[in-house]
Design a protein around this motif. Structure first.
Motif, PDB file in Angstrom:
ATOM      1  N   GLY A  45       0.821  -1.224   0.000  1.00  0.00           N
ATOM      2  CA  GLY A  45       0.000   0.000   0.000  1.00  0.00           C
ATOM      3  C   GLY A  45       0.845   1.260   0.000  1.00  0.00           C
ATOM      4  O   GLY A  45       0.504   2.260   0.630  1.00  0.00           O
TER       5      GLY A  45
ATOM      6  N   TYR B 143      -3.650  -5.154   0.626  1.00  0.00           N
ATOM      7  CA  TYR B 143      -2.915  -5.569   1.822  1.00  0.00           C
ATOM      8  C   TYR B 143      -1.695  -4.669   1.986  1.00  0.00           C
ATOM      9  O   TYR B 143      -1.002  -4.396   1.005  1.00  0.00           O
ATOM     10  CB  TYR B 143      -2.375  -6.997   1.670  1.00  0.00           C
ATOM     11  CG  TYR B 143      -3.432  -8.068   1.576  1.00  0.00           C
ATOM     12  CD1 TYR B 143      -3.901  -8.715   2.718  1.00  0.00           C
ATOM     13  CD2 TYR B 143      -3.932  -8.466   0.338  1.00  0.00           C
ATOM     14  CE1 TYR B 143      -4.848  -9.726   2.630  1.00  0.00           C
ATOM     15  CE2 TYR B 143      -4.886  -9.483   0.241  1.00  0.00           C
ATOM     16  CZ  TYR B 143      -5.339 -10.099   1.396  1.00  0.00           C
ATOM     17  OH  TYR B 143      -6.271 -11.101   1.304  1.00  0.00           O
TER      18      TYR B 143
ATOM     19  N   ALA C 160       1.645  -4.196   4.836  1.00  0.00           N
ATOM     20  CA  ALA C 160       2.308  -4.469   6.106  1.00  0.00           C
ATOM     21  C   ALA C 160       2.734  -3.155   6.761  1.00  0.00           C
ATOM     22  O   ALA C 160       2.837  -3.053   7.981  1.00  0.00           O
ATOM     23  CB  ALA C 160       3.518  -5.364   5.870  1.00  0.00           C
ATOM     24  N   GLY C 161       2.989  -2.137   5.931  1.00  0.00           N
ATOM     25  CA  GLY C 161       3.279  -0.804   6.458  1.00  0.00           C
ATOM     26  C   GLY C 161       4.657  -0.650   7.090  1.00  0.00           C
ATOM     27  O   GLY C 161       4.930   0.354   7.743  1.00  0.00           O
TER      28      GLY C 161
ATOM     29  N   THR D 142       7.251   5.191   0.425  1.00  0.00           N
ATOM     30  CA  THR D 142       6.362   6.328   0.159  1.00  0.00           C
ATOM     31  C   THR D 142       6.185   7.231   1.378  1.00  0.00           C
ATOM     32  O   THR D 142       6.284   8.459   1.271  1.00  0.00           O
ATOM     33  CB  THR D 142       4.990   5.809  -0.313  1.00  0.00           C
ATOM     34  OG1 THR D 142       5.198   4.983  -1.466  1.00  0.00           O
ATOM     35  CG2 THR D 142       4.066   6.951  -0.675  1.00  0.00           C
TER      36      THR D 142
ATOM     37  N   HIS E  58       0.573  -8.430   6.886  1.00  0.00           N
ATOM     38  CA  HIS E  58       1.696  -8.884   6.083  1.00  0.00           C
ATOM     39  C   HIS E  58       1.293 -10.137   5.300  1.00  0.00           C
ATOM     40  O   HIS E  58       0.781 -11.097   5.896  1.00  0.00           O
ATOM     41  CB  HIS E  58       2.869  -9.192   7.023  1.00  0.00           C
ATOM     42  CG  HIS E  58       4.073  -9.682   6.330  1.00  0.00           C
ATOM     43  ND1 HIS E  58       4.488 -10.986   6.403  1.00  0.00           N
ATOM     44  CD2 HIS E  58       4.950  -9.051   5.533  1.00  0.00           C
ATOM     45  CE1 HIS E  58       5.581 -11.139   5.674  1.00  0.00           C
ATOM     46  NE2 HIS E  58       5.884  -9.973   5.139  1.00  0.00           N
ATOM     47  N   VAL E  59       1.469 -10.123   3.990  1.00  0.00           N
ATOM     48  CA  VAL E  59       1.199 -11.329   3.200  1.00  0.00           C
ATOM     49  C   VAL E  59       2.428 -12.225   3.308  1.00  0.00           C
ATOM     50  O   VAL E  59       3.525 -11.850   2.877  1.00  0.00           O
ATOM     51  CB  VAL E  59       0.896 -10.979   1.722  1.00  0.00           C
ATOM     52  CG1 VAL E  59       0.806 -12.239   0.879  1.00  0.00           C
ATOM     53  CG2 VAL E  59      -0.399 -10.177   1.629  1.00  0.00           C
TER      54      VAL E  59
ATOM     55  N   TRP F 296      10.582  -5.589  -1.305  1.00  0.00           N
ATOM     56  CA  TRP F 296      10.259  -6.871  -0.676  1.00  0.00           C
ATOM     57  C   TRP F 296       9.813  -7.919  -1.693  1.00  0.00           C
ATOM     58  O   TRP F 296       9.381  -9.008  -1.320  1.00  0.00           O
ATOM     59  CB  TRP F 296       9.173  -6.669   0.388  1.00  0.00           C
ATOM     60  CG  TRP F 296       9.623  -5.808   1.531  1.00  0.00           C
ATOM     61  CD1 TRP F 296      10.177  -6.233   2.700  1.00  0.00           C
ATOM     62  CD2 TRP F 296       9.579  -4.375   1.608  1.00  0.00           C
ATOM     63  NE1 TRP F 296      10.478  -5.150   3.505  1.00  0.00           N
ATOM     64  CE2 TRP F 296      10.126  -4.001   2.853  1.00  0.00           C
ATOM     65  CE3 TRP F 296       9.151  -3.363   0.749  1.00  0.00           C
ATOM     66  CZ2 TRP F 296      10.233  -2.674   3.255  1.00  0.00           C
ATOM     67  CZ3 TRP F 296       9.263  -2.041   1.151  1.00  0.00           C
ATOM     68  CH2 TRP F 296       9.796  -1.709   2.384  1.00  0.00           C
TER      69      TRP F 296
ATOM     70  N   SER G 186      15.011   6.119  -6.383  1.00  0.00           N
ATOM     71  CA  SER G 186      14.850   7.394  -5.666  1.00  0.00           C
ATOM     72  C   SER G 186      13.845   8.317  -6.341  1.00  0.00           C
ATOM     73  O   SER G 186      13.650   9.442  -5.892  1.00  0.00           O
ATOM     74  CB  SER G 186      16.202   8.088  -5.538  1.00  0.00           C
ATOM     75  OG  SER G 186      16.700   8.323  -6.827  1.00  0.00           O
ATOM     76  N   THR G 187      13.215   7.862  -7.437  1.00  0.00           N
ATOM     77  CA  THR G 187      12.207   8.718  -8.077  1.00  0.00           C
ATOM     78  C   THR G 187      10.843   8.010  -8.130  1.00  0.00           C
ATOM     79  O   THR G 187      10.008   8.321  -8.982  1.00  0.00           O
ATOM     80  CB  THR G 187      12.662   9.138  -9.494  1.00  0.00           C
ATOM     81  OG1 THR G 187      13.151   7.988 -10.190  1.00  0.00           O
ATOM     82  CG2 THR G 187      13.720  10.205  -9.453  1.00  0.00           C
TER      83      THR G 187
END
Ligand SMILES: Cc1cc2nc3c(=O)[nH]c(=O)nc-3n(C[C@H](O)[C@H](O)[C@H](O)COP(=O)(O)OP(=O)(O)OC[C@H]3O[C@@H](n4cnc5c(N)ncnc54)[C@H](O)[C@@H]3O)c2cc1C
Length: 378
Positions: free
Chosen positions: A11, A33, A35-36, A41, A178-179, A210, A339-340
């Motif tokens: 996300g 889903y 995990a954050g 972002t 978390h998946v 990931w 980085s973009t």
């Protein structure tokens, strides 16, 4: 009619943009889903100003140029007629500094040329120190800078919160989890989280650095590595910074003013730290001093109010990719935005949504070949 079940894993800006767009489709049932943890972002500095980079990769440039142009259109659609909140996105312009004044002239020429097919760069002009001071009153330096009025800044956390909320309003389900695994049942992808297991018609992997965790167990070799980025936020009391431009001094550290005196200073690019997220306050304090030597004491002595760190995703040749995962039916992925990625993110999210909908993408798939970075080793 039975709705098609679509899952998006991740996300960040890519996954949240795809979730927002796909949840508009009445024939789809969307689950997002996230995990954050370590999200690029939410940690990002927020610069949307890709046109004056010295990087020569044309395919990368096309992606970030079109990504920057896509932002205001996309956010107008998301806001459905209301103003785009300046807390999320603000086209404040960019000031680029070079130690050597001749390099500034060279950059102006490059910018003029690039503006021919990127009018969104806006006005390009070399500003004197006095002109810079009018835009940023705390500037005390004697250098000129290149001004590009089309530059913008984005608060990545506010952006994904907005997109996810809109997606939920359109019927999407958001699962903060978390998946753990992706498996295949016949033609259909199955996701298992810490809480449940579910089968989908289509799965989109927007998990950035990931990606190897989900694909390597299926016997894929994935050319993606993590890069740690840290930054800090200072607060200037009683200073109206909302419309200050993004400031890019020579070097890696940039100064990104947000609202109410909040200013981001960053970021580090650490290739040897894996997924580590620990804050190194000493390192960041040096970064603050170095980046702000051309500003008054008030700037340098401002209170540090926050530290952030996150993980960027890179391929070995620094090129981004997106598309259908080779030899895996109904699974799409994007990564390597480096980085973009905040700049390219909404557009890449849209491209993934287009693929799910079996519609054409605006960026040619062959320019961002997923098969170069994800290879089956079965
Ligand atoms: C410090 C820093 C500064 C930056 N500054 C800028 C900038 O100024 N301009 C710019 O254009 N770009 C910038 N970037 C780059 C940009 O932030 C990233 O490239 C971009 O945000 C990547 O977006 P993404 O959606 O691909 O991935 P991410 O935002 O990293 O999101 C991926 C999400 O997937 C989740 N996830 C991973 N695995 C799983 C799983 N198995 N199950 C569930 N969820 C999972 C993660 O927790 C994460 O939330 C910066 C990055 C950093 C770290």
């Amino acid at each position: 009619m039975k709705k098609k079940k679509i899952a998006i894993v991740g996300g960040g800006v890519v996954g949240a943009s795809a979730a927002y767009l796909l949840s508009k489709e009445p024939t789809l049932e969307v689950t997002l889903y996230d995990a954050g943890v370590g999200q690029g972002t939410s940690a990002a500095a927020g610069i949307i100003s890709p046109w004056l980079s010295k990087r020569r990769n044309k395919k990368w440039y096309r992606m970030v140029k079109e990504g920057a142009a896509f932002y205001p259109k996309f956010l107008s659609e998301v806001m459905d007629g209301s103003d785009i909140p300046k807390t999320v996105y603000n086209q404040v312009g960019t000031l680029l500094f070079k130690n050597n004044p001749e390099h500034l002239e060279d950059l102006l020429k490059i910018g003029m040329k690039r503006r021919e097919d990127a009018p969104e760069i806006g006005e390009l002009k070399i500003l004197s120190p006095a002109e810079i001071k009018r835009k940023v009153p705390l500037y005390t330096g004697n250098d000129s800078a290149l001004w590009a009025s089309g530059g913008a800044r984005v608060d990545g956390k506010y952006l994904v919160d907005l997109l996810i909320q809109k997606a939920i309003n359109q019927g999407a389900q958001f699962i903060k989890d978390h998946v753990e695994t992706l498996t295949i049942n016949g033609h259909y992808p199955v996701l298992k989280t810490t809480q449940h297991k579910a089968q989908f018609d289509t799965v989109v992997l927007a998990v950035a650095a990931w990606l190897p965790n989900l694909l390597e167990p299926l016997d894929y070799k994935v050319d993606i590595r993590p890069q740690k980025g840290q930054l800090l936020e200072i607060e200037l009391n009683n200073t109206a910074t909302t419309d200050w431009p993004v400031i890019m001094p020579e070097g890696e550290t940039d100064i990104i003013p947000f609202d109410n005196g909040r200013i981001i200073i960053g970021a580090t690019h650490e290739n040897d730290k894996g997924f580590d997220l620990e804050i190194d306050k000493k390192q960041l304090s040096h970064m603050l001093q170095d980046a702000t030597t051309s500003f008054s004491d008030g700037f340098r002595k401002a209170a540090v109010v926050d530290y952030r760190s996150g993980t960027r995703a890179y391929t070995s040749d620094f090129a981004p990719f997106f598309g259908p995962v080779p030899n895996l039916l109904n699974v799409y992925a994007a990564s390597g935005l480096g980085s973009t990625g905040l700049t390219a993110g909404p557009l890449v999210g849209k491209e993934l949504a287009q693929l799910v909908l079996k519609k054409p993408t605006s960026l040619p798939l062959e320019d961002y070949p997923i098969e170069n970075y994800i290879q089956s080793i079965k």
